[in-house]
Design a protein around this motif. Structure first.
Motif, PDB file in Angstrom:
ATOM      1  N   MET A   1       0.854  -1.177   0.000  1.00  0.00           N
ATOM      2  CA  MET A   1       0.000   0.000   0.000  1.00  0.00           C
ATOM      3  C   MET A   1       0.892   1.228   0.000  1.00  0.00           C
ATOM      4  O   MET A   1       1.900   1.274   0.705  1.00  0.00           O
ATOM      5  N   GLN A   2       0.524   2.212  -0.791  1.00  0.00           N
ATOM      6  CA  GLN A   2       1.344   3.400  -0.927  1.00  0.00           C
ATOM      7  C   GLN A   2       0.524   4.660  -0.639  1.00  0.00           C
ATOM      8  O   GLN A   2      -0.616   4.777  -1.084  1.00  0.00           O
ATOM      9  N   LEU A   3       1.125   5.585   0.128  1.00  0.00           N
ATOM     10  CA  LEU A   3       0.517   6.888   0.407  1.00  0.00           C
ATOM     11  C   LEU A   3       1.424   7.948  -0.186  1.00  0.00           C
ATOM     12  O   LEU A   3       2.649   7.893  -0.007  1.00  0.00           O
ATOM     13  N   THR A   4       0.845   8.920  -0.890  1.00  0.00           N
ATOM     14  CA  THR A   4       1.655   9.971  -1.503  1.00  0.00           C
ATOM     15  C   THR A   4       1.049  11.340  -1.215  1.00  0.00           C
ATOM     16  O   THR A   4      -0.163  11.481  -1.063  1.00  0.00           O
ATOM     17  N   ALA A   5       1.926  12.333  -1.151  1.00  0.00           N
ATOM     18  CA  ALA A   5       1.490  13.721  -0.968  1.00  0.00           C
ATOM     19  C   ALA A   5       2.560  14.640  -1.527  1.00  0.00           C
ATOM     20  O   ALA A   5       3.757  14.327  -1.468  1.00  0.00           O
ATOM     21  N   SER A   6       2.144  15.753  -2.085  1.00  0.00           N
ATOM     22  CA  SER A   6       3.058  16.782  -2.594  1.00  0.00           C
ATOM     23  C   SER A   6       2.560  18.139  -2.156  1.00  0.00           C
ATOM     24  O   SER A   6       1.362  18.397  -2.180  1.00  0.00           O
ATOM     25  N   GLU A   7       3.497  18.985  -1.768  1.00  0.00           N
ATOM     26  CA  GLU A   7       3.153  20.352  -1.373  1.00  0.00           C
ATOM     27  C   GLU A   7       4.230  21.297  -1.883  1.00  0.00           C
ATOM     28  O   GLU A   7       5.417  20.957  -1.889  1.00  0.00           O
ATOM     29  N   ASP A   8       3.808  22.483  -2.295  1.00  0.00           N
ATOM     30  CA  ASP A   8       4.736  23.523  -2.730  1.00  0.00           C
ATOM     31  C   ASP A   8       4.908  24.544  -1.620  1.00  0.00           C
ATOM     32  O   ASP A   8       3.930  24.906  -0.949  1.00  0.00           O
ATOM     33  N   ILE A   9       6.152  24.993  -1.454  1.00  0.00           N
ATOM     34  CA  ILE A   9       6.479  25.961  -0.411  1.00  0.00           C
ATOM     35  C   ILE A   9       7.207  27.133  -1.049  1.00  0.00           C
ATOM     36  O   ILE A   9       8.055  26.954  -1.920  1.00  0.00           O
ATOM     37  N   GLU A  10       6.870  28.318  -0.579  1.00  0.00           N
ATOM     38  CA  GLU A  10       7.505  29.543  -1.062  1.00  0.00           C
ATOM     39  C   GLU A  10       8.785  29.771  -0.267  1.00  0.00           C
ATOM     40  O   GLU A  10       8.827  30.584   0.663  1.00  0.00           O
ATOM     41  N   ALA A  11       9.853  29.029  -0.620  1.00  0.00           N
ATOM     42  CA  ALA A  11      11.150  29.149   0.046  1.00  0.00           C
ATOM     43  C   ALA A  11      12.195  28.427  -0.812  1.00  0.00           C
ATOM     44  O   ALA A  11      11.848  27.511  -1.557  1.00  0.00           O
ATOM     45  N   PRO A  12      13.463  28.811  -0.689  1.00  0.00           N
ATOM     46  CA  PRO A  12      14.528  28.147  -1.455  1.00  0.00           C
ATOM     47  C   PRO A  12      14.731  26.697  -1.015  1.00  0.00           C
ATOM     48  O   PRO A  12      14.548  26.358   0.159  1.00  0.00           O
ATOM     49  N   VAL A  13      15.118  25.857  -1.945  1.00  0.00           N
ATOM     50  CA  VAL A  13      15.269  24.427  -1.701  1.00  0.00           C
ATOM     51  C   VAL A  13      16.249  24.132  -0.568  1.00  0.00           C
ATOM     52  O   VAL A  13      16.015  23.234   0.249  1.00  0.00           O
ATOM     53  N   GLU A  14      17.337  24.868  -0.464  1.00  0.00           N
ATOM     54  CA  GLU A  14      18.341  24.606   0.573  1.00  0.00           C
ATOM     55  C   GLU A  14      17.764  24.821   1.969  1.00  0.00           C
ATOM     56  O   GLU A  14      18.012  24.042   2.882  1.00  0.00           O
ATOM     57  N   ARG A  15      16.982  25.891   2.128  1.00  0.00           N
ATOM     58  CA  ARG A  15      16.388  26.173   3.437  1.00  0.00           C
ATOM     59  C   ARG A  15      15.318  25.151   3.797  1.00  0.00           C
ATOM     60  O   ARG A  15      15.203  24.735   4.949  1.00  0.00           O
TER      61      ARG A  15
END
Length: 155
Positions: A1-15
């Motif tokens: 069974m697999q659970l997936t989620a994606s979210e976008d954040i307003e910040a640089p990838v390194e931080r």
């Protein structure tokens, strides 16, 4: 069974990756929710091989889980393996730069039953998969929102 989620954040990838890999802060958050957490390695800096022993209550029973960080690629991904009884889980956290100031977090958790009782548990979870997916995405969205606010306030 697999659970997936994606979210976008307003910040640089390194931080974003730095916050996601602040394991001491995450340990404190988890302990506030009533889960016992103990480091099982001597690592001072995040690296593959880090591990945690956890204790929690699930469905009225005391449970134990071993969590191991098996892949740590800055600033792209972290992969965790978790073993609790006859249930194994792999959680993959990927961080993707969409632009200089926008980042996407992808999280995939795959449950792998190894015993009959674990198969029965996963089967019952599959029957409620719609609700579980919804809660998983809602938790991920809340975490991403909190992370974005934290990063904005610390800028």
């Amino acid at each position: 069974m697999q659970l997936t989620a994606s979210e976008d954040i307003e910040a640089p990838v390194e931080r974003v990756f730095a916050e996601l890999s602040d394991f001491e802060a995450i340990e404190r958050q988890v302990m506030r929710r009533g889960i016992d957490v103990k480091r099982t390695d001597g690592e001072d800096v995040p690296a593959a091989g880090m591990g945690w022993a956890t204790g929690f209550t699930f469905r009225g029973k005391s449970r134990q889980a071993q969590v191991t960080l098996v892949d740590y690629t800055v600033p792209e991904q972290m992969v965790f393996d978790t073993v609790s009884g006859g249930l194994e889980a792999e959680t993959r956290v990927e961080v993707v730069a969409l632009s200089r100031s926008r980042t996407r977090i992808n999280m995939v958790t795959e449950l792998k039953p190894k015993t009959l009782s674990a198969r029965l548990l996963v089967q019952s979870l599959k029957l409620a998969k719609g609700g579980i997916d919804k809660r998983f995405r809602k938790k991920m969205a809340g975490y991403a929102k909190d992370l974005e606010l934290k990063l904005k306030n610390s800028a």
